[in-house]
Design an enzyme around this catalytic site. Structure first.
Site, PDB file in Angstrom:
ATOM      1  N   SER A  94       2.117   1.963   4.404  1.00 53.69           N
ATOM      2  CA  SER A  94       1.984   3.244   3.732  1.00 53.69           C
ATOM      3  C   SER A  94       3.252   3.584   2.946  1.00 53.69           C
ATOM      4  CB  SER A  94       1.642   4.315   4.775  1.00 53.69           C
ATOM      5  OG  SER A  94       1.176   5.471   4.158  1.00 53.69           O
ATOM      6  N   ASP A 216     -10.422   3.169   2.909  1.00 57.14           N
ATOM      7  CA  ASP A 216      -9.218   3.926   3.257  1.00 57.14           C
ATOM      8  C   ASP A 216      -9.199   5.172   2.398  1.00 57.14           C
ATOM      9  OD1 ASP A 216      -6.715   4.987   3.705  1.00 57.14           O
ATOM     10  OD2 ASP A 216      -5.622   3.113   3.378  1.00 57.14           O
ATOM     11  N   HIS A 244      -6.643   3.772   7.556  1.00 52.08           N
ATOM     12  CA  HIS A 244      -5.399   3.574   6.843  1.00 52.08           C
ATOM     13  C   HIS A 244      -4.449   2.656   7.618  1.00 52.08           C
ATOM     14  CE1 HIS A 244      -2.332   4.545   3.957  1.00 52.08           C
ATOM     15  NE2 HIS A 244      -1.554   5.197   4.819  1.00 52.08           N
TER      16      HIS A 244
END
Lengths: 262, 465
Positions: A94, A216, A244
């Site tokens: 991320s 996602d 995610h």
């Protein structure tokens, strides 16, 4: 307090090259526990918590330093230098996918390969770019952070912060993986979701793998494709999974994708 | 209760759903499907729980809810907002568990959803007022002229306001997370430990001490410190307010100095009054004359005091000494008194003594000398002269012309004592009074160190009178 204690750095495994796993916004290095051990046979595996997250030294948190991703990149740089890392493999989840390149800009010898899991350089919908969210949604997230302190409270804080020599006190508490000082959580959320990193992507020169989940919501496939297109010579691997965090929901596929890339 | 046990699931007063390992909904109760306004058939095996969350809810789900559920197998009481079919929002609290088979492989999730609109509204109100209060407090701390420093129960600095930056020189970044003892002077480490122990033991303290600035300088401060307690009543830290006492200390020192000076002067003054009274009694022949001479001299002393008071007991200009003493005489004799000299200031003692001398000279001039008739004049001049092989000398001359011839016997008594002995000896100088037929001439010579401040250039002459 040393850098290694400050960032609660854990080094394991064997091998000439190092793999450094950087967690994303929300939780801590425990996120890697289904994936990182698979690389310990061939690599020196480095796990850490950013200052403000997990079991890092919260007293080292400086709002000015961590008011931008550059401050988090400094954490990565300082850990890298402390451990003498060169030509390492950076695996970022991320927001860390955007922090790694910042550290690499400062020290081009630090990493020679990068893996980005669920990267998004910009979360906001804008003209012909679909980041997936509006600014009001980020405000909404901040309100939810206020509503969910996840076990953090004024009476808990001294127990958690005041007994570094008795980690079991913190261990026993639920939600410890994602528990953060609410002020820090708010600032990290702002930095994560309101930093536009699109311009830095074309400058990335090291071989890069983008790992994209098929479903996602936070970093949708269209954003993963965008990142892949912007980084010349990058590879993209799609993982059939929802969410995610494929390193938690689909660890075997995630390990396979990273192995194939390496 | 209905006979059908499945009603307990379907009609439970909370939303219930379970999912497959990939998150797709396997079962959902009627309560939740009606809250969402979506028929069950549209949910099963097609939708996931997170599909019904608001966008901020999905961000929170992806970054906290899902990872926590994976890592620890459960989440409890997570506040989220769901979206109904008609677009309206539904505030909920959610608990979930991860179901696993015997091999540890995930089977899916069980999720319970509780409505929480009331509770969320209430919490938001509390939060809003908490932020408003915090903002108010923060504004006070920001704008405070006193340093406000909070410390943890371990004695570590946690907050450091702008006034603290000004007082101690450490920036907020330098100070926060440092031990409170960075402010302790070297010789106070033990006292500081004791102070912290008492404070963290629950005592409020108010005391004056010295603290060490970043540059090493010591600064006098008044510290008021109070323990901060957690909701369980335990001391979790302390709030300390530091007031810079430098200016106050200086004022206090000045006040003490003035008090000592005042005592000294009062004693001197009484001694002078006593001498004046004794000498006046010895040199006058009638009660009326004694009364007149004594009150005149006391007036001179009083005028000299007024003058010193007006200038805060610092230096007085020579011209001002003359003006204050000659005021009663110059009313009718303005054109007959001439004075000239540079702008020099005498210290308090010298101006007091000069004032006494001028009073005697003027009184005598009016009674017997140049100002007693209609034609005489008085010339006063002063300045710095080189002392022969010594430090510079301040000289003042009083000379009378054009008065009636001076009879040598007319200048007797206390006036002469004042002019020839008392004043010069009080000022470590010398004076001569010559009573020539043309008029009286008085010359005072005193060390220039009695000037205040010491003159830069003796050429700075100015007219005065």
């Amino acid at each position: 307090m040393s850098i290694l204690e400050r960032n609660h750095v854990n080094v394991s495994g064997q091998g000439a090259r190092a793999m450094i796993f950087a967690h994303g916004y929300g939780c801590d290095q425990n996120m890697w526990r289904l994936v990182a051990p698979a690389f310990e046979r061939d690599y020196r595996v480095v796990l850490f918590d950013y200052v403000g997250a997990g079991k890092s030294d919260l007293s080292a948190y400086r709002p000015a330093r961590y008011g931008s991703l550059a401050g988090y990149a400094e954490d990565v740089l300082e850990i890298g230098h402390e451990l003498g890392l060169t030509d390492a493999i950076f695996v970022g989840h991320s927001v860390s996918s955007m922090i790694g390149p910042l550290a690499l800009q400062r020290d081009p010898g630090l990493f020679s390969r990068m893996v980005m899991i669920g990267p998004s350089p910009w979360y906001i919908n804008e003209d012909d770019y679909q980041g997936g969210f509006g600014r009001a949604d980020i405000d909404g997230l901040l309100a939810l952070l206020d509503a969910n302190h996840l076990g953090w409270s004024a009476t808990m804080a001294p127990v958690i912060m005041g007994n570094p020599d008795r980690p079991e006190l913190a261990e026993e508490l639920a939600n410890s993986f994602c528990r953060t000082d609410p002020e820090i959580a708010r600032q990290f959320a702002r930095v994560t979701f309101l930093s536009d990193c699109r311009a830095q992507l074309p400058a990335i020169r090291v071989p890069t793998l983008v790992i994209q989940c098929t479903e996602d919501v936070i970093a949708p496939p269209v954003v993963g494709e965008y990142v892949h297109r912007q980084i010349a010579g990058s590879t993209i691997a799609h993982i059939q999974s929802n969410g995610h965090c494929p390193h938690l929901s689909a660890p075997a596929e995630t390990i396979a994708a990273i192995r194939a890339f390496l | 209760m209905s006979a059908d046990p499945s009603d307990d699931f379907e009609l439970a007063p909370c939303g219930l759903l379970s999912t497959r390992p990939d998150g797709l909904i396997l079962r959902v109760n009627q309560t939740l499907s009606s809250w969402l306004g979506t028929p069950r058939e549209a949910l099963l095996e097609r939708k996931r729980f997170e599909d019904f969350l608001s966008l901020p809810g999905r961000l929170f789900h992806g970054t906290h809810f899902a990872p926590l559920l994976q890592l620890q197998g459960f989440v409890e009481e997570i506040a989220l907002e769901m979206r109904r079919h008609d677009g309206s929002g539904l505030q909920v609290l959610v608990s979930a568990t991860l179901a696993k088979d015997e091999a540890g492989q995930p089977l899916g999730m069980r999720i319970a959803v509780f409505r929480a609109s009331e509770r969320r509204r209430y919490e938001e109100e509390i939060l809003r007022s908490k932020y408003a209060q915090a903002e108010q407090l923060a504004a006070i701390v920001r704008s405070s002229r006193d340093a406000i420093i909070s410390i943890s129960s371990l004695g570590v600095i946690q907050t450091w306001n702008e006034a603290a930056v000004r007082l101690y020189g450490y920036s907020t970044d330098q100070a926060v997370s440092s031990p409170f003892s960075i402010l302790a002077p070297d010789n106070q480490a033990v006292e500081d430990q004791a102070f912290l122990a008492r404070l963290l033991g629950g005592e409020s303290l108010l005391f004056e001490t010295q603290r060490r600035r970043l540059d090493g300088q010591l600064v006098p401060v008044a510290i008021s410190a109070a323990p901060v307690r957690g909701t369980d009543g335990r001391v979790v830290g302390a709030a300390t307010v530091h007031r810079d006492m430098t200016a106050w200390r200086q004022a206090e020192e000045r006040r003490l100095l003035m008090l000592r000076e005042l005592t000294h002067r009062t004693k001197n003054l009484l001694a002078i009054v006593q001498a004046v009274e004794r000498q006046s009694a010895a040199t006058t022949t009638s009660k009326e004359e004694f009364h007149e001479r004594l009150s005149g001299r006391l007036r001179a002393i009083a005028a000299s005091h007024d003058m010193l008071l007006a200038c805060d007991w610092r230096g007085v200009a020579v011209a001002e000494v003359l003006r204050s003493q000659l005021a009663p005489f110059s009313e009718i004799n303005r054109l007959r008194i001439h004075s000239e000299g540079p702008a020099l200031q005498l210290n308090a003692d010298a101006s007091h003594n000069l004032a006494l001398a001028i009073h005697e000279l003027a009184t005598n001039a009016v009674k017997y000398g140049a100002l007693s008739g209609v034609t005489g004049e008085v010339f006063i001049s002063w300045g710095l002269v080189d002392g022969s092989a010594g430090p510079p000398i301040f000289e003042l001359r009083w000379s009378e012309r054009g008065g009636p011839p001076v009879a040598p016997s007319s200048r007797r008594g206390f006036g002469r004592v004042v002019l020839e002995r008392i004043v010069p000896s009080a000022l470590d100088g010398s004076a001569t009074l010559s009573l020539e037929p043309a008029g009286a001439l008085w010359t005072l010579r005193i060390p220039a160190r009695l000037l205040e401040p010491l003159p830069a250039s003796p050429d700075a002459r100015t007219m005065a009178g």
